[in-house]
Design a protein around this motif. Structure first.
Motif, mmCIF file in Angstrom:
data_model
loop_
_atom_site.group_PDB
_atom_site.id
_atom_site.type_symbol
_atom_site.label_atom_id
_atom_site.label_comp_id
_atom_site.label_asym_id
_atom_site.label_seq_id
_atom_site.Cartn_x
_atom_site.Cartn_y
_atom_site.Cartn_z
ATOM 1 N N THR A 41 -3.184 29.394 -36.386
ATOM 2 C CA THR A 41 -1.898 29.741 -37.008
ATOM 3 C C THR A 41 -0.837 28.707 -36.652
ATOM 4 O O THR A 41 0.002 28.347 -37.477
ATOM 5 C CB THR A 41 -1.464 31.144 -36.545
ATOM 6 N N LEU A 44 -0.786 25.753 -38.964
ATOM 7 C CA LEU A 44 -0.098 26.026 -40.226
ATOM 8 C C LEU A 44 1.418 26.056 -40.027
ATOM 9 O O LEU A 44 2.174 25.566 -40.868
ATOM 10 C CB LEU A 44 -0.582 27.357 -40.821
ATOM 11 N N LYS A 45 1.848 26.623 -38.907
ATOM 12 C CA LYS A 45 3.296 26.700 -38.660
ATOM 13 C C LYS A 45 3.927 25.329 -38.480
ATOM 14 O O LYS A 45 5.066 25.110 -38.899
ATOM 15 C CB LYS A 45 3.581 27.558 -37.415
ATOM 16 N N SER A 48 4.281 23.819 -42.021
ATOM 17 C CA SER A 48 5.368 24.319 -42.876
ATOM 18 C C SER A 48 6.736 24.222 -42.209
ATOM 19 O O SER A 48 7.726 24.626 -42.806
ATOM 20 C CB SER A 48 5.089 25.755 -43.316
ATOM 21 N N HIS A 80 3.104 28.625 -48.161
ATOM 22 C CA HIS A 80 2.497 29.156 -46.944
ATOM 23 C C HIS A 80 2.428 30.680 -47.041
ATOM 24 O O HIS A 80 3.451 31.334 -47.156
ATOM 25 C CB HIS A 80 3.347 28.728 -45.738
ATOM 26 N N PRO A 82 1.753 33.563 -44.783
ATOM 27 C CA PRO A 82 1.587 33.697 -43.332
ATOM 28 C C PRO A 82 0.628 34.817 -42.950
ATOM 29 O O PRO A 82 0.301 35.687 -43.749
ATOM 30 C CB PRO A 82 3.001 34.009 -42.846
ATOM 31 N N LEU A 157 -1.158 26.946 -47.939
ATOM 32 C CA LEU A 157 -1.658 27.288 -46.616
ATOM 33 C C LEU A 157 -1.907 28.788 -46.583
ATOM 34 O O LEU A 157 -1.006 29.574 -46.846
ATOM 35 C CB LEU A 157 -0.616 26.935 -45.544
ATOM 36 N N ASP A 159 -3.185 31.973 -44.307
ATOM 37 C CA ASP A 159 -3.498 32.385 -42.938
ATOM 38 C C ASP A 159 -4.153 33.760 -42.937
ATOM 39 O O ASP A 159 -3.492 34.766 -43.123
ATOM 40 C CB ASP A 159 -2.216 32.389 -42.104
ATOM 41 N N LEU B 192 9.812 30.464 -45.228
ATOM 42 C CA LEU B 192 8.584 30.049 -45.906
ATOM 43 C C LEU B 192 8.688 30.104 -47.426
ATOM 44 O O LEU B 192 7.924 29.439 -48.111
ATOM 45 C CB LEU B 192 7.398 30.911 -45.441
#
Lengths: 246, 308
Positions: A41, A44-45, A48, A80, A82, A157, A159, B192
């Motif tokens: 994770t 990915l964070k 972004s 993304h 999440p 992305l 997750d 986001l």
């Protein structure tokens, strides 16, 4: 399309990524595997922009994006979805989608994207006036994906999109991912459901304790005994002989 | 009998007017808390600053010979709101940004310090005198079937209703309004989807300062203008708690209820106990405790459920 070189990231004083380098080529579906807490994770964070890498560089489309504000990275075409979906529970489904299209200023385009979101998951249209928090887990996941697709990202992305879903819904979500992949969206997928993930992925990275431990295609990773043992549930976890000290 | 009824009606209307002002202050307070999780103890002082700035504008404009009274008030209000926009952005810069994600105590201390500083600075600028702000309505009253209601109170209620309608429209129909709600629900998700979260926070502070200014402009002719009028903002805090902390409709309901209870109990109790200065507050706090005993989350609040 996406390239991470030697990325290190911290949560406070705890180092979560120890120099991660990986690449997601244009149009490919790349999967990151790894146990809980391995740093999937976190990768990915950092991409972004939610988390700023301490060292290392991140390039997207030949442009350096580490250190940029998240909204600017989104604007470049990185969507993304999440972990745990993070929809806006007190907003309606419709408002959630409108927020997904916050950066779109043209009303006609916004309407068109909304239509295609409803077309992809008709259940969202049925529930468009409902508060998103009242949706089931699967519907929330569809909403989270649709929300990220409102800007038609070049790179998506994802997750753990199958987390906590019934097998039937998992199949539907994976069908959607495959379909997106075929329509040309580049995807970086983090997934616990490794069999499913590797089946649709072009390439996989295995992450342990914040480091890339292995990488390869599905067939290559399958051949690795450790991957089979750890993630595919095929190998023996403990050799009995070892227990007896032999 | 009809006289008592008339008196009570007058008190209730006057209480609603006062309550509308509490509601506006509580609204500004709730907005900041919801969006940025800052409990702004300086909200009453923001109102005081807004009221003074408006007063300075009005005093200066009434000196201009060609301007008649009404225009002076309108231009002064526009000037005060313009000041509020700049000042709100300034507060975001000095309070909100540096203290984002810092321990809650630092933030609370910063807003308490801000309150004290604003009070002192305004005392330096405005001098020691309590001012009597001119009202565009003077002391005129409107009479409905024997019940006299001050024009100012009617105007206060009307402005508050219009403002609340504008807010409702803004938060439910406009992109930026929905983005504010989205950001207060889940800042990470807001990032986001591409919402410029920093700008949203700045707008929240501006919004809150503008609401406080309008509240102060409406309140000043009812009370007197002095640098301690910000303490009235402390009543917006229980108003927000009464209605349900963090709930925007709750802030409005709580504010109006507080205003009515306060005015009505002042009218009845202070007659019997004229030597107790805080008599009008007693009932307010009793009601607050009683409501919280039955509904700990407030009238319109709902209990926080941690989502896993």
């Amino acid at each position: 399309m996406l390239k991470l070189i030697g990325v290190e990231a911290f949560y406070g004083k705890i180092k979560a990524l120890h120099g991660v380098s990986l690449e997601v080529p244009h149009g490919k579906l790349v999967c990151i595997l790894g146990a809980n807490g391995a740093g999937k994770t976190t990768i990915l964070k950092t991409v972004s922009g939610i988390l700023e890498p301490e060292t290392g560089t991140i390039h997207f489309d030949q442009q350096r994006i580490d250190g940029m504000d998240p909204e600017d990275i989104v604007g470049l075409g990185v969507g993304h979805v999440p972990e745990n979906r993070h929809i806006f529970p007190e907003l309606t489904v419709y408002e959630n989608l409108i927020m997904g299209g916050f950066l779109i200023n043209d009303k006609a385009i916004l309407e068109e994207r909304l239509e295609s979101a409803y077309h992809r998951f008709p259940v969202l249209q049925d529930r468009s006036r409902q508060l998103a928090g009242t949706l089931s887990g699967g519907e929330q996941q569809m909403l989270a994906i649709s929300r990220a697709l409102m800007l038609q990202p070049k790179l998506l992305l994802l997750d753990e999109p199958s987390l906590g879903l019934s097998p039937l819904l998992v199949q539907e979500i994976f069908d959607t991912i495959e379909e997106l992949h075929r329509s040309g969206v580049t995807i970086l997928l983090v997934e616990q459901n490794i069999n499913q993930a590797l089946r649709i992925a072009d390439y996989g990275y295995v992450l342990t304790s914040g480091k890339i431990f292995l990488s390869g295609t599905y067939e290559e990773l399958r051949r690795e005994e450790k991957v089979r043992e750890m993630y595919l549930g095929e190998g023996k976890y403990v050799r009995r002989a070892r227990l007896w000290g032999m | 009998m009809t006289e008592t009824f008339g008196g009570l009606t007058q008190e209730v209307v006057s209480g609603i007017a006062l309550g509308c002002i509490y509601a506006l202050i509580a609204l500004g307070f709730t907005l900041i808390y919801k969006a940025t999780e800052v409990v702004n103890f300086a909200q009453g002082e923001l109102m005081m600053v807004g009221a003074y700035v408006n007063f300075f504008f009005v005093s200066a404009l009434l000196e201009v010979p060609l301007l008649n009274g009404v225009w002076a008030f309108i231009i002064a209000l526009v000037g005060a709101v313009a000041f509020a926009v700049l000042f709100g952005a300034f507060l975001d810069l000095i309070i909100n940004r540096p203290l984002k994600d810092e321990p809650v105590f630092s933030v609370i201390m910063a807003t308490i310090s801000l309150a004290i500083i604003l009070r002192a600075v305004m005392a330096v600028i405005a001098g020691p005198m309590t001012r009597i702000p001119p009202s565009p309505f003077g002391s005129s009253v409107i009479t409905f079937g024997g019940v006299a209601i001050s024009t100012l109170d009617m105007f206060i209620i009307l402005s508050a209703v219009v403002l609340v309608m504008v807010f409702y429209f803004f938060f439910n129909r406009t992109k930026w309004g929905i983005a504010m709600k989205a950001t207060s629900e889940d800042p990470m998700a807001a990032h986001l989807v591409g919402i410029p979260v920093k700008k949203v926070y700045r707008n929240v502070w501006i919004f809150s300062m503008v609401v406080a200014t309008i509240g102060g402009v409406l309140l000043a002719p009812r009370t007197l203008l002095d640098t301690h009028m910000g303490f009235l903002g402390l009543k917006a805090f229980p108003a927000a708690v009464l209605g349900g902390f963090g709930s925007i409709p709750g802030a409005i309901v709580g504010g109006v209820i507080m205003g009515v209870i306060e005015t009505v109990s002042m009218g009845t109790l202070s007659f019997h106990f004229p030597w107790v200065k805080e008599i009008n507050d007693i009932i307010v706090w009793i009601v607050l405790i009683a409501v919280l005993m039955i509904r700990p989350a407030g009238i319109l609040g709902h209990e926080e459920v941690d989502r896993v």
